[in-house]
Motif scaffolding. Structure first.
Motif, PDB file in Angstrom:
ATOM      1  N   ASN A  19       0.875  -1.195   0.092  1.00  0.00           N
ATOM      2  CA  ASN A  19      -0.005  -0.084   0.036  1.00  0.00           C
ATOM      3  C   ASN A  19       0.586   1.181  -0.041  1.00  0.00           C
ATOM      4  O   ASN A  19       0.349   2.256  -0.408  1.00  0.00           O
ATOM      5  N   LEU A  20       2.142   1.210   0.435  1.00  0.00           N
ATOM      6  CA  LEU A  20       2.940   2.430   0.649  1.00  0.00           C
ATOM      7  C   LEU A  20       3.544   2.760  -0.958  1.00  0.00           C
ATOM      8  O   LEU A  20       3.977   3.853  -0.965  1.00  0.00           O
ATOM      9  N   LEU A  21       3.388   1.611  -1.592  1.00  0.00           N
ATOM     10  CA  LEU A  21       3.894   2.105  -3.203  1.00  0.00           C
ATOM     11  C   LEU A  21       2.674   2.496  -4.263  1.00  0.00           C
ATOM     12  O   LEU A  21       1.992   1.342  -4.831  1.00  0.00           O
ATOM     13  N   PHE A  22       2.208   3.505  -4.234  1.00  0.00           N
ATOM     14  CA  PHE A  22       1.129   4.026  -4.935  1.00  0.00           C
ATOM     15  C   PHE A  22      -0.264   3.355  -4.546  1.00  0.00           C
ATOM     16  O   PHE A  22      -1.069   3.321  -5.373  1.00  0.00           O
ATOM     17  N   GLY A  23      -0.313   3.077  -3.521  1.00  0.00           N
ATOM     18  CA  GLY A  23      -1.716   2.675  -2.931  1.00  0.00           C
ATOM     19  C   GLY A  23      -1.926   0.950  -3.121  1.00  0.00           C
ATOM     20  O   GLY A  23      -2.955   0.633  -3.238  1.00  0.00           O
ATOM     21  N   GLY A  24      -0.767   0.249  -3.922  1.00  0.00           N
ATOM     22  CA  GLY A  24      -1.160  -0.737  -4.155  1.00  0.00           C
ATOM     23  C   GLY A  24      -1.236  -1.138  -5.545  1.00  0.00           C
ATOM     24  O   GLY A  24      -1.302  -0.305  -6.493  1.00  0.00           O
ATOM     25  N   HIS A  25      -1.368  -2.426  -5.981  1.00  0.00           N
ATOM     26  CA  HIS A  25      -1.378  -2.847  -7.389  1.00  0.00           C
ATOM     27  C   HIS A  25      -2.643  -3.058  -8.139  1.00  0.00           C
ATOM     28  O   HIS A  25      -2.700  -3.460  -9.297  1.00  0.00           O
ATOM     29  N   LYS A  26      -3.647  -2.636  -7.450  1.00  0.00           N
ATOM     30  CA  LYS A  26      -5.309  -2.730  -8.072  1.00  0.00           C
ATOM     31  C   LYS A  26      -5.653  -1.351  -8.472  1.00  0.00           C
ATOM     32  O   LYS A  26      -5.219  -0.451  -7.804  1.00  0.00           O
TER      33      LYS A  26
END
Length: 284
Positions: free
Chosen positions: A133-140
């Protein structure tokens, strides 16, 4: 050479003597300054579930046991996993009145499985939802949905959660105590508590507008308000494009959830646990 050995033996003897003296002093001080622990604290701790979940607001069962025994203002019904039986027993032991504990259970407010949710990017980092989640809010694409990396599963102190092949957590209703640990560790606030016996639930956490939400996930609530209009008991309200069900009103007044048939994305479903969110209709 002999003098060196003799000197070393003297030093060793002195250090040994000092060690013995300090040891005796510490033992005496420990005995004199020891705080006598109320034996009732251990009795109360023994009746608690030992999940160390922190649902009571204290750092573990021992801390709560100490607080409820010593502090007259700490109520005996704070152990959520223990429910009414433990609350009443703690109340009897401490001489306090125990208010009823409402039984609750965890729910996963997301049906965005691998097949239904669109990916925004590929994530190859630490398999942890908080880290992702720390990376651009996650991969979804949906920034409100479950990231599926199992942080809640790892943190559940009662082993009540598993990760499905679809990338969503499954709640085991026989093991879930409603302690709320999974709720606190989820960075997306996907997991929430609901009353045991709730009839319906919304398998979505998105507050995006309809077209945006539907583009990111085919199972999303699109905020169309059809369920709200259909409910004759006023149990459904809208919170920033997301349908919210008042479980208590629903349980008390509704014996025929007509709202389910009106949802175009099937975001609102029967509140069935033990299955992958979004597959409830197949077992209802």
């Amino acid at each position: 050479m002999h003098g060196v050995v003799q000197h070393s033996l003297i030093i060793l003897a002195v250090l040994t003597s000092l060690g013995v003296i300090f040891g005796l002093v510490l033992a005496y001080a420990n005995k004199k300054m020891a705080i006598e622990v109320n034996p009732l604290i251990h009795v109360v701790e023994d009746v608690l579930p030992k999940g160390q979940c922190g649902a009571c607001g204290y750092a573990g069962c021992m801390a709560y046991a100490e607080a409820v025994v010593i502090n007259p203002d700490v109520p005996p019904n704070l152990c959520i996993p223990g429910k009414d039986p433990v609350a009443k027993l703690v109340g009897q032991l401490t001489g306090k009145a125990a208010a009823e504990v409402e039984p609750r259970i965890a729910q996963v407010r997301c049906a965005g499985s691998h097949a239904k949710a669109v990916k925004a990017n590929e994530y190859h980092g630490v398999q942890d939802c908080i880290a992702a989640n720390l990376l651009f809010g996650g991969h979804k694409s949906c920034k409100y949905g479950c990231l599926g990396l199992g942080t809640c599963v790892k943190e559940c102190p009662f082993g009540a959660m598993t990760m499905s092949e679809e990338g969503l957590p499954i709640i085991d209703p026989d093991k879930c105590t409603g302690c709320g640990k999974c709720e606190t560790v989820c960075p997306k606030q996907v997991i929430a508590m609901m009353p045991i016996g709730a009839a319906v639930r919304v398998n979505c956490n998105s507050h995006d507008k309809g077209t945006v939400a539907k583009k990111a996930c085919s199972a999303a609530c699109i905020g169309c308000t059809l369920c709200k209009k259909e409910c004759p008991h006023g149990a459904i309200t809208m919170d920033n494009n997301l349908a919210v069900v008042d479980a208590k009103v629903c349980m008390e007044k509704c014996d025929n959830p007509v709202c389910l048939a009106k949802c175009p994305t099937k975001a609102i479903r029967h509140a069935i646990l033990g299955v992958v969110p979004g597959s409830e209709d197949t077992v209802a």
